[in-house]
Every structure is written in C-alpha cells, then in structure tokens.
Motif scaffolding. Structure first.
Motif, PDB file in Angstrom:
ATOM      1  N   UNK A   1       1.072  11.526 -10.282  1.00  0.00           N
ATOM      2  CA  UNK A   1       0.381  12.814 -10.231  1.00  0.00           C
ATOM      3  C   UNK A   1       1.348  13.966 -10.477  1.00  0.00           C
ATOM      4  N   UNK A   2       2.508  13.913  -9.823  1.00  0.00           N
ATOM      5  CA  UNK A   2       3.491  14.978  -9.997  1.00  0.00           C
ATOM      6  C   UNK A   2       3.990  15.028 -11.431  1.00  0.00           C
ATOM      7  N   UNK A   3       4.234  13.852 -12.019  1.00  0.00           N
ATOM      8  CA  UNK A   3       4.711  13.802 -13.405  1.00  0.00           C
ATOM      9  C   UNK A   3       3.656  14.345 -14.361  1.00  0.00           C
ATOM     10  N   UNK A   4       2.393  13.979 -14.130  1.00  0.00           N
ATOM     11  CA  UNK A   4       1.322  14.465 -14.984  1.00  0.00           C
ATOM     12  C   UNK A   4       1.148  15.973 -14.879  1.00  0.00           C
ATOM     13  N   UNK A   5       1.244  16.508 -13.655  1.00  0.00           N
ATOM     14  CA  UNK A   5       1.125  17.949 -13.459  1.00  0.00           C
ATOM     15  C   UNK A   5       2.275  18.681 -14.145  1.00  0.00           C
ATOM     16  N   UNK A   6       3.490  18.157 -13.981  1.00  0.00           N
ATOM     17  CA  UNK A   6       4.649  18.779 -14.611  1.00  0.00           C
ATOM     18  C   UNK A   6       4.523  18.762 -16.129  1.00  0.00           C
ATOM     19  N   UNK A   7       4.074  17.650 -16.682  1.00  0.00           N
ATOM     20  CA  UNK A   7       3.908  17.564 -18.127  1.00  0.00           C
ATOM     21  C   UNK A   7       2.863  18.558 -18.618  1.00  0.00           C
ATOM     22  N   UNK A   8       1.766  18.680 -17.880  1.00  0.00           N
ATOM     23  CA  UNK A   8       0.719  19.614 -18.268  1.00  0.00           C
ATOM     24  C   UNK A   8       1.222  21.054 -18.297  1.00  0.00           C
ATOM     25  N   UNK A   9       1.993  21.429 -17.254  1.00  0.00           N
ATOM     26  CA  UNK A   9       2.537  22.780 -17.210  1.00  0.00           C
ATOM     27  C   UNK A   9       3.530  23.021 -18.346  1.00  0.00           C
TER      28      UNK A   9
ATOM     29  N   UNK B   1      10.400  16.040 -26.030  1.00  0.00           N
ATOM     30  CA  UNK B   1      11.204  16.064 -24.801  1.00  0.00           C
ATOM     31  C   UNK B   1      10.306  16.026 -23.566  1.00  0.00           C
ATOM     32  N   UNK B   2       9.180  16.728 -23.639  1.00  0.00           N
ATOM     33  CA  UNK B   2       8.244  16.720 -22.509  1.00  0.00           C
ATOM     34  C   UNK B   2       7.705  15.305 -22.276  1.00  0.00           C
ATOM     35  N   UNK B   3       7.365  14.621 -23.367  1.00  0.00           N
ATOM     36  CA  UNK B   3       6.894  13.245 -23.242  1.00  0.00           C
ATOM     37  C   UNK B   3       7.956  12.316 -22.680  1.00  0.00           C
ATOM     38  N   UNK B   4       9.214  12.517 -23.107  1.00  0.00           N
ATOM     39  CA  UNK B   4      10.322  11.697 -22.588  1.00  0.00           C
ATOM     40  C   UNK B   4      10.521  11.939 -21.097  1.00  0.00           C
ATOM     41  N   UNK B   5      10.473  13.195 -20.701  1.00  0.00           N
ATOM     42  CA  UNK B   5      10.617  13.526 -19.275  1.00  0.00           C
ATOM     43  C   UNK B   5       9.499  12.899 -18.458  1.00  0.00           C
ATOM     44  N   UNK B   6       8.306  12.880 -19.018  1.00  0.00           N
ATOM     45  CA  UNK B   6       7.165  12.273 -18.321  1.00  0.00           C
ATOM     46  C   UNK B   6       7.387  10.779 -18.116  1.00  0.00           C
ATOM     47  N   UNK B   7       7.836  10.087 -19.164  1.00  0.00           N
ATOM     48  CA  UNK B   7       8.089   8.654 -19.051  1.00  0.00           C
ATOM     49  C   UNK B   7       9.227   8.364 -18.077  1.00  0.00           C
ATOM     50  N   UNK B   8      10.254   9.214 -18.080  1.00  0.00           N
ATOM     51  CA  UNK B   8      11.368   9.028 -17.138  1.00  0.00           C
ATOM     52  C   UNK B   8      10.894   9.196 -15.694  1.00  0.00           C
ATOM     53  N   UNK B   9       9.983  10.145 -15.498  1.00  0.00           N
ATOM     54  CA  UNK B   9       9.446  10.333 -14.148  1.00  0.00           C
ATOM     55  C   UNK B   9       8.625   9.119 -13.708  1.00  0.00           C
ATOM     56  N   UNK B  10       7.822   8.587 -14.628  1.00  0.00           N
ATOM     57  CA  UNK B  10       7.026   7.398 -14.292  1.00  0.00           C
ATOM     58  C   UNK B  10       7.903   6.185 -14.023  1.00  0.00           C
ATOM     59  N   UNK B  11       9.071   6.140 -14.658  1.00  0.00           N
ATOM     60  CA  UNK B  11       9.974   4.997 -14.468  1.00  0.00           C
ATOM     61  C   UNK B  11      10.519   4.930 -13.047  1.00  0.00           C
TER      62      UNK B  11
ATOM     63  N   UNK C   1       0.832  -1.200   0.000  1.00  0.00           N
ATOM     64  CA  UNK C   1       0.000   0.000   0.000  1.00  0.00           C
ATOM     65  C   UNK C   1       0.868   1.252   0.000  1.00  0.00           C
ATOM     66  N   UNK C   2       1.974   1.210   0.761  1.00  0.00           N
ATOM     67  CA  UNK C   2       2.895   2.340   0.779  1.00  0.00           C
ATOM     68  C   UNK C   2       3.501   2.586  -0.593  1.00  0.00           C
ATOM     69  N   UNK C   3       3.889   1.495  -1.268  1.00  0.00           N
ATOM     70  CA  UNK C   3       4.430   1.630  -2.617  1.00  0.00           C
ATOM     71  C   UNK C   3       3.390   2.182  -3.581  1.00  0.00           C
ATOM     72  N   UNK C   4       2.145   1.721  -3.441  1.00  0.00           N
ATOM     73  CA  UNK C   4       1.078   2.202  -4.321  1.00  0.00           C
ATOM     74  C   UNK C   4       0.856   3.707  -4.128  1.00  0.00           C
ATOM     75  N   UNK C   5       0.878   4.149  -2.882  1.00  0.00           N
ATOM     76  CA  UNK C   5       0.689   5.571  -2.619  1.00  0.00           C
ATOM     77  C   UNK C   5       1.851   6.383  -3.180  1.00  0.00           C
ATOM     78  N   UNK C   6       3.067   5.872  -3.026  1.00  0.00           N
ATOM     79  CA  UNK C   6       4.233   6.565  -3.577  1.00  0.00           C
ATOM     80  C   UNK C   6       4.157   6.617  -5.094  1.00  0.00           C
ATOM     81  N   UNK C   7       3.790   5.504  -5.710  1.00  0.00           N
ATOM     82  CA  UNK C   7       3.656   5.469  -7.169  1.00  0.00           C
ATOM     83  C   UNK C   7       2.593   6.450  -7.656  1.00  0.00           C
TER      84      UNK C   7
END
Length: 220
Positions: free
Chosen positions: A70-78, A149-159, A59-65
C-alpha cells in the motif's frame, strides 16, 4: 483313581496358569497401546500449538506485506502525479517562451523593414521551430526516464516484502510395534497344561501302584 485325580488337578492348574499368562500378555499389550495413544495425543497437541504459532506468524507477515504494498503504491501514485504536473508545466512554459521569442523576432524584423515572408525570416523561424521541437523531445525523454525510475523504486519497495513462509507441520501418529501375545500364550499354556496333567497322572500311577501296571490294562 489317584492317577486321574492328580492328572486332573495338574491339568486344571495348568489351564488356570495358561489363562493367567494370556491375561497378563493381553494387559501388557493394552498398556503399550495406551502409552502409544497418550504419546500420539501429546504429539498432536504440540503440532497443533506449533501450527497456530506458524499461522499467527504468517498472518503478521501478510499484514506487513500488505502495508508495504500500500505504501509503495501510494508513493508511486504521488510521484507519477508530480512528474506529470512538472511535465505539463514545462511544456506550457516552453510554449510561452516559444511564442514570446517568435513575437520578439517578428517585431525585430518589422522594425528593420524586413518582411516576415523573406527567405532569411523563414530560415530563422524554421530554426526556432526546430529548437522548440528539440526542447519538447528532451522534456518527453526526461519524463520517460522519471517514469522508469518511479517504476523501479516501486519494484524495489515491493521487494522488501517477505515471502519465506514456514509451512504448517503434518501430524503423523505412531502406529504398530505392539504385539498381542495373549492368544499364543493361551495356546502354549494349554498345551503345557495338558502335557503336565498327563505327566502328573502317570507319576501318581507309579507312586500308588508300585508297579509298571497303570491300572488301565497298560503295562510300561
């Protein structure tokens, strides 16, 4: 008569011993079963405790993930928003610059008495239009690279999310391995009791008769 009495006593004693051995064997089997049940109970408690710890960790890992996503999605949107705004501003500025250059060019032609419809004027205007189109294409290609580049950064954040979940343990109780020898002990004891009774009776017959005649019309 002494033969029957001694034989009967020996038989009774043997039968009681057989029941005692059977009861002892039964008690041992029950004790072993209780020990096995207790061990299974303790192991079940440990597995349950370990699985609860695994669940909390997961559950802790799920919350961290989820926070990472969320942070990656917000950053990509901005980043996409600001990149789009920058592209629009650049296009607007290019359009203004083009209009200003064209106006200055036409003014210069007019001051020199050159017609805007002349071949020279049209050629210069065509060059200006081509330059504007090239600049517009460069802006679009640059915007495409930024989006990539924005898409690549998003995928790197999700990784950065962790998916190496520990699987819950399965409890497998210990069964078998316990032998209940009470029935065989009783059977064996009764057989031995019968043989012992016969042996005791025969011995008593010899002792009291003093002869080979056992008193039943049987001579050894």
């Amino acid at each position: 008569m002494p033969m029957l009495i001694m034989g009967g006593l020996a038989l009774a004693s043997g039968v009681m011993g057989a029941f005692g051995q059977s009861g002892q064997a039964k008690a041992q089997a029950m004790q072993q079963q209780m020990q096995q049940d207790q061990a299974n109970f303790q192991n079940q408690l440990k597995v349950d405790s370990d699985n609860r710890a695994i669940l909390r960790q997961r559950l802790g890992q799920e919350m961290t993930n989820l926070s990472i996503a969320k942070a990656a999605g917000k950053q990509m949107g901005l980043q996409k928003f600001y990149a789009g705004e920058a592209l629009n501003n650049a296009r607007s500025q290019l359009s203004k610059n083009t209009q200003q250059v064209n106006a200055q060019f036409l003014s210069a032609l007019s001051s020199r008495g050159i017609s805007a419809k002349s071949g020279t004027a049209r050629a210069l205007l065509r060059q200006n239009i081509e330059a504007t189109e090239a600049n517009s294409l460069a802006l679009r290609l640059n915007a495409d690279r930024q989006m990539k580049d924005i898409g690549t950064n998003f995928q790197n954040a999700l990784a950065q999310r962790r998916n190496d979940y520990v699987e819950a343990q399965a409890f497998i109780p210990t069964t078998g391995g316990i032998v209940d020898a009470s029935s065989s002990a009783l059977t064996t004891g009764l057989i031995q009791a019968g043989l012992g009774g016969i042996s005791a009776g025969v011995g008593a017959g010899f002792q009291y008769s003093g002869s080979d005649d056992l008193g039943f019309g049987v001579t050894l």
